[in-house]
Design an enzyme around this catalytic site. Structure first.
Site, PDB file in Angstrom:
ATOM      1  N   LYS A   1      33.580 -50.599  13.650  1.00 51.18           N
ATOM      2  CA  LYS A   1      35.030 -50.349  13.678  1.00 51.18           C
ATOM      3  C   LYS A   1      35.768 -51.663  13.913  1.00 51.18           C
ATOM      4  CE  LYS A   1      34.975 -46.043  12.866  1.00 51.18           C
ATOM      5  NZ  LYS A   1      35.474 -45.563  11.581  1.00 51.18           N
TER       6      LYS A   1
ATOM      7  N   SER B   1      38.996 -46.679  16.303  1.00 51.44           N
ATOM      8  CA  SER B   1      38.634 -45.934  17.500  1.00 51.44           C
ATOM      9  C   SER B   1      39.009 -46.721  18.747  1.00 51.44           C
ATOM     10  CB  SER B   1      37.116 -45.702  17.475  1.00 51.44           C
ATOM     11  OG  SER B   1      36.667 -45.269  18.739  1.00 51.44           O
TER      12      SER B   1
ATOM     13  N   TYR C   1      27.987 -48.814  16.236  1.00 50.69           N
ATOM     14  CA  TYR C   1      29.121 -48.030  15.702  1.00 50.69           C
ATOM     15  C   TYR C   1      30.444 -48.707  16.065  1.00 50.69           C
ATOM     16  CZ  TYR C   1      32.839 -44.560  15.696  1.00 50.69           C
ATOM     17  OH  TYR C   1      34.046 -43.930  15.510  1.00 50.69           O
TER      18      TYR C   1
HETATM   19  P1  NAD Z   1      32.951 -36.556  10.238  1.00 51.68           P
HETATM   20  O1  NAD Z   1      31.534 -37.005  10.217  1.00 51.68           O
HETATM   21  O2  NAD Z   1      33.245 -35.132  10.486  1.00 51.68           O
HETATM   22  O3  NAD Z   1      33.685 -37.015   8.911  1.00 51.68           O
HETATM   23  C1  NAD Z   1      33.308 -38.155   8.182  1.00 51.68           C
HETATM   24  C2  NAD Z   1      33.147 -37.720   6.732  1.00 51.68           C
HETATM   25  O4  NAD Z   1      32.800 -38.855   5.928  1.00 51.68           O
HETATM   26  C3  NAD Z   1      32.050 -36.667   6.528  1.00 51.68           C
HETATM   27  O5  NAD Z   1      32.580 -35.610   5.767  1.00 51.68           O
HETATM   28  C4  NAD Z   1      30.958 -37.419   5.770  1.00 51.68           C
HETATM   29  O6  NAD Z   1      30.236 -36.564   4.923  1.00 51.68           O
HETATM   30  C5  NAD Z   1      31.781 -38.449   5.023  1.00 51.68           C
HETATM   31  N1  NAD Z   1      31.079 -39.674   4.630  1.00 51.68           N
HETATM   32  C6  NAD Z   1      30.323 -40.494   5.408  1.00 51.68           C
HETATM   33  N2  NAD Z   1      29.909 -41.550   4.668  1.00 51.68           N
HETATM   34  C7  NAD Z   1      30.407 -41.382   3.424  1.00 51.68           C
HETATM   35  C8  NAD Z   1      30.357 -42.150   2.225  1.00 51.68           C
HETATM   36  N3  NAD Z   1      29.663 -43.295   2.157  1.00 51.68           N
HETATM   37  N4  NAD Z   1      31.018 -41.693   1.123  1.00 51.68           N
HETATM   38  C9  NAD Z   1      31.712 -40.532   1.174  1.00 51.68           C
HETATM   39  N5  NAD Z   1      31.807 -39.766   2.276  1.00 51.68           N
HETATM   40  C10 NAD Z   1      31.163 -40.198   3.397  1.00 51.68           C
HETATM   41  O7  NAD Z   1      33.708 -37.467  11.334  1.00 51.68           O
HETATM   42  P2  NAD Z   1      35.174 -37.343  11.910  1.00 51.68           P
HETATM   43  O8  NAD Z   1      35.053 -36.992  13.348  1.00 51.68           O
HETATM   44  O9  NAD Z   1      36.028 -36.536  11.028  1.00 51.68           O
HETATM   45  O10 NAD Z   1      35.600 -38.865  11.852  1.00 51.68           O
HETATM   46  C11 NAD Z   1      36.351 -39.414  10.780  1.00 51.68           C
HETATM   47  C12 NAD Z   1      36.532 -40.896  11.007  1.00 51.68           C
HETATM   48  O11 NAD Z   1      37.181 -41.105  12.252  1.00 51.68           O
HETATM   49  C13 NAD Z   1      35.213 -41.679  11.076  1.00 51.68           C
HETATM   50  O12 NAD Z   1      35.403 -42.929  10.445  1.00 51.68           O
HETATM   51  C14 NAD Z   1      34.998 -41.859  12.564  1.00 51.68           C
HETATM   52  O13 NAD Z   1      34.242 -43.005  12.853  1.00 51.68           O
HETATM   53  C15 NAD Z   1      36.431 -42.016  13.047  1.00 51.68           C
HETATM   54  N6  NAD Z   1      36.589 -41.653  14.469  1.00 51.68           N
HETATM   55  C16 NAD Z   1      36.181 -40.424  14.901  1.00 51.68           C
HETATM   56  C17 NAD Z   1      36.302 -40.088  16.238  1.00 51.68           C
HETATM   57  C18 NAD Z   1      35.825 -38.739  16.745  1.00 51.68           C
HETATM   58  O14 NAD Z   1      35.656 -38.582  17.957  1.00 51.68           O
HETATM   59  N7  NAD Z   1      35.608 -37.738  15.910  1.00 51.68           N
HETATM   60  C19 NAD Z   1      36.874 -40.991  17.142  1.00 51.68           C
HETATM   61  C20 NAD Z   1      37.308 -42.239  16.667  1.00 51.68           C
HETATM   62  C21 NAD Z   1      37.165 -42.552  15.313  1.00 51.68           C
HETATM   63  C1  UD1 Z   2      32.246 -41.201  22.513  1.00 52.54           C
HETATM   64  C2  UD1 Z   2      31.657 -42.515  22.105  1.00 52.54           C
HETATM   65  C3  UD1 Z   2      32.757 -43.417  21.590  1.00 52.54           C
HETATM   66  C4  UD1 Z   2      33.501 -42.736  20.460  1.00 52.54           C
HETATM   67  C5  UD1 Z   2      34.034 -41.413  20.956  1.00 52.54           C
HETATM   68  C6  UD1 Z   2      34.693 -40.657  19.858  1.00 52.54           C
HETATM   69  C7  UD1 Z   2      29.664 -42.747  23.516  1.00 52.54           C
HETATM   70  C8  UD1 Z   2      29.022 -43.551  24.603  1.00 52.54           C
HETATM   71  N1  UD1 Z   2      30.927 -43.105  23.212  1.00 52.54           N
HETATM   72  O1  UD1 Z   2      33.164 -41.447  23.525  1.00 52.54           O
HETATM   73  O2  UD1 Z   2      32.227 -44.645  21.148  1.00 52.54           O
HETATM   74  O3  UD1 Z   2      34.571 -43.537  20.008  1.00 52.54           O
HETATM   75  O4  UD1 Z   2      32.939 -40.624  21.438  1.00 52.54           O
HETATM   76  O5  UD1 Z   2      35.326 -39.543  20.371  1.00 52.54           O
HETATM   77  O6  UD1 Z   2      29.059 -41.875  22.923  1.00 52.54           O
HETATM   78  N2  UD1 Z   2      29.897 -35.903  28.732  1.00 52.54           N
HETATM   79  C9  UD1 Z   2      29.123 -35.156  29.602  1.00 52.54           C
HETATM   80  N3  UD1 Z   2      28.151 -34.360  29.071  1.00 52.54           N
HETATM   81  C10 UD1 Z   2      27.896 -34.276  27.727  1.00 52.54           C
HETATM   82  C11 UD1 Z   2      28.692 -35.048  26.839  1.00 52.54           C
HETATM   83  C12 UD1 Z   2      29.698 -35.867  27.378  1.00 52.54           C
HETATM   84  O7  UD1 Z   2      29.327 -35.206  30.815  1.00 52.54           O
HETATM   85  O8  UD1 Z   2      26.980 -33.552  27.315  1.00 52.54           O
HETATM   86  C13 UD1 Z   2      30.973 -36.756  29.286  1.00 52.54           C
HETATM   87  C14 UD1 Z   2      30.780 -38.228  28.988  1.00 52.54           C
HETATM   88  O9  UD1 Z   2      30.020 -38.842  29.979  1.00 52.54           O
HETATM   89  C15 UD1 Z   2      32.234 -38.713  28.967  1.00 52.54           C
HETATM   90  C16 UD1 Z   2      33.035 -37.491  28.493  1.00 52.54           C
HETATM   91  O10 UD1 Z   2      32.182 -36.362  28.692  1.00 52.54           O
HETATM   92  O11 UD1 Z   2      32.638 -38.998  30.287  1.00 52.54           O
HETATM   93  C17 UD1 Z   2      33.422 -37.588  27.022  1.00 52.54           C
HETATM   94  O12 UD1 Z   2      32.258 -37.876  26.280  1.00 52.54           O
HETATM   95  P1  UD1 Z   2      32.242 -37.898  24.669  1.00 52.54           P
HETATM   96  O13 UD1 Z   2      32.849 -36.655  24.156  1.00 52.54           O
HETATM   97  O14 UD1 Z   2      30.855 -38.232  24.245  1.00 52.54           O
HETATM   98  O15 UD1 Z   2      33.249 -39.067  24.303  1.00 52.54           O
HETATM   99  P2  UD1 Z   2      33.284 -40.596  24.798  1.00 52.54           P
HETATM  100  O16 UD1 Z   2      32.153 -40.923  25.667  1.00 52.54           O
HETATM  101  O17 UD1 Z   2      34.647 -40.845  25.331  1.00 52.54           O
END
Ligand code: NAD
Ligand code: UD1
Length: 339
Positions: free
Chosen positions: A153, A124, A149
């Site tokens: 990572k 991330s 979290y």
């Molecule tokens: P998500 O929660 O939708 O998907 C994660 C999946 O992993 C889920 O289906 C959950 O059931 C499964 N899971 C969790 N722990 C498990 C375990 N021990 N064994 C088997 N399955 C397990 O999340 P996502 O948004 O699809 O994110 C996927 C990955 O990307 C995560 O590692 C997350 O940290 C990373 N990531 C997500 C974002 C974001 O904004 N969505 C941003 C940066 C990184």
């Molecule tokens: C968040 C996480 C970050 C993670 C990322 C994944 C936090 C502090 N950070 O980032 O660690 O890697 O998600 O995508 O949670 N906002 C509002 N109102 C809301 C929700 C969000 O104004 O109800 C604003 C936030 O202040 C931010 C922007 O929208 O400026 C995006 O927020 P969000 O979607 O939560 O993502 P990040 O903060 O970038």
């Protein structure tokens, strides 16, 4: 290529499964459904007309993972499984460290036993922490993370680098640093389905637009940005998914550790996203300005040149497509997969 996606029933995993199948690769999924539903994979199969091998298992269960990986012997593992809610990680740090780090260690140990060599990891942009100034470059030092979290990572990246270094050029590790994944598959059949009150901006806006919530609270309008709200690099989840196809293809044909930002390089403010979504759904999304959220950085966006040069990948979809597809998913599935 045979791929195995841990956490493949989740938001990013299910979209990547579609992109992998459409690129002609095979997909097996391991998920414990902690934050997802097998319905997502059923829909992946509907979209693509192809089948996915589905295992219900905990990716930290070594015996189970040995059995599954032995049966599959994938060319590449993409490790999405993890816990990802920032606020929850502050309240439950040990659960976050246990689940996120244990799954990675377990996979590395079983891969070594079975001679599996290629690994793509969901990292991330949060690892850039508070100390770097955007656009973030892969070569910048990892910063001070603001929550458990983020530290998981950061630590998983380090564990994977160390394991690859010790492997005498047998392992290939690709670390993907995602910026802000948003949107949905253009069919509107799969999308993000957060449990409870959404923490992230786009699912919150979608739920206001569909009438599940009254209004969005914008967290601060007194930042040093053109409209006073924070700026982020919002990337369409299908662009991100296609980035995984390139990353996995790269992993199987190279050795060593490589890290790539997956972002668009274009920052948009909170109000830009509210306005784009209002246009897509045909009515004004109601919002109020509230106080800043603790831990938010003002600005975060990628320099994505390395992914373009090395993976021949770049994001193609803009915020209008993001909002159109997010709205299609939300309006077709107001309660997510839970209907
Ligand atoms: P998500 O929660 O939708 O998907 C994660 C999946 O992993 C889920 O289906 C959950 O059931 C499964 N899971 C969790 N722990 C498990 C375990 N021990 N064994 C088997 N399955 C397990 O999340 P996502 O948004 O699809 O994110 C996927 C990955 O990307 C995560 O590692 C997350 O940290 C990373 N990531 C997500 C974002 C974001 O904004 N969505 C941003 C940066 C990184
Ligand atoms: C968040 C996480 C970050 C993670 C990322 C994944 C936090 C502090 N950070 O980032 O660690 O890697 O998600 O995508 O949670 N906002 C509002 N109102 C809301 C929700 C969000 O104004 O109800 C604003 C936030 O202040 C931010 C922007 O929208 O400026 C995006 O927020 P969000 O979607 O939560 O993502 P990040 O903060 O970038």
């Amino acid at each position: 290529m045979k791929t195995l996606l841990t956490g493949g029933a989740g938001y990013i995993g299910s979209h990547t499964a579609v992109a992998m199948l459409e690129a002609g690769h095979e997909v097996a999924v391991v998920d414990n459904y902690y934050n997802s539903s097998p319905e997502a994979i059923r829909r992946v199969e509907q979209i693509t007309g192809k089948s996915v091998t589905l295992y219900e298992a905990d990716a930290a269960d070594k015996e189970k993972m040995r059995e599954i990986l032995k049966a599959e012997m994938p060319d590449c593992i993409i490790h999405f499984a993890g816990l990802k809610a920032v606020g929850e990680s502050v309240a439950k740090p040990t659960e976050y460290y246990r689940n996120n780090i244990d799954t990675t260690l377990t996979l590395l140990e079983v891969m070594k036993e079975l001679g599996l060599t290629n690994f793509v990891f969901s990292s991330s942009a949060t690892v850039y922490g508070e100390d770097n100034v955007p656009p973030f470059l892969e070569t910048m030092p990892k910063g001070a993370c603001t929550n458990p979290y983020g530290w998981t990572k950061w630590m998983q990246e380090q564990i994977l680098r160390d394991a690859e270094f010790a492997s005498n050029d047998t392992l290939s590790v690709v670390l993907l640093r995602y910026f802000n994944p948003v949107g949905a598959h253009e069919s509107g059949m799969i999308g993000e389905d957060p449990q409870g009150i959404p923490n992230n901006l786009m699912p919150y806006i979608s739920q206001v637009a569909v009438g599940r919530r009254d209004h969005l609270t914008v967290f601060g309008d007194d930042y040093d940005t053109p409209d006073g709200t924070c700026r982020r690099d919002y990337i369409h989840v299908m662009d991100l998914a296609e980035g995984h196809v390139r990353a996995a293809e790269y992993a199987v044909s190279h050795k060593g550790t490589e890290v790539f930002n997956l972002g668009t390089g274009n920052p948009y403010s909170v109000l830009d996203m509210v306005n784009a979504f209002s246009k897509a759904c045909g009515h004004q999304v109601k919002y109020e300005i509230g106080p800043r959220r603790a831990g938010d950085v003002q600005d975060s966006w990628a320099n994505a040149d390395k992914a373009k040069a090395v993976l021949h990948w770049e994001a193609k979809r803009g915020i209008d497509e993001i909002c159109r597809d997010a709205w299609k998913w939300q309006s077709n599935n107001p309660q997510g997969y839970g209907e």
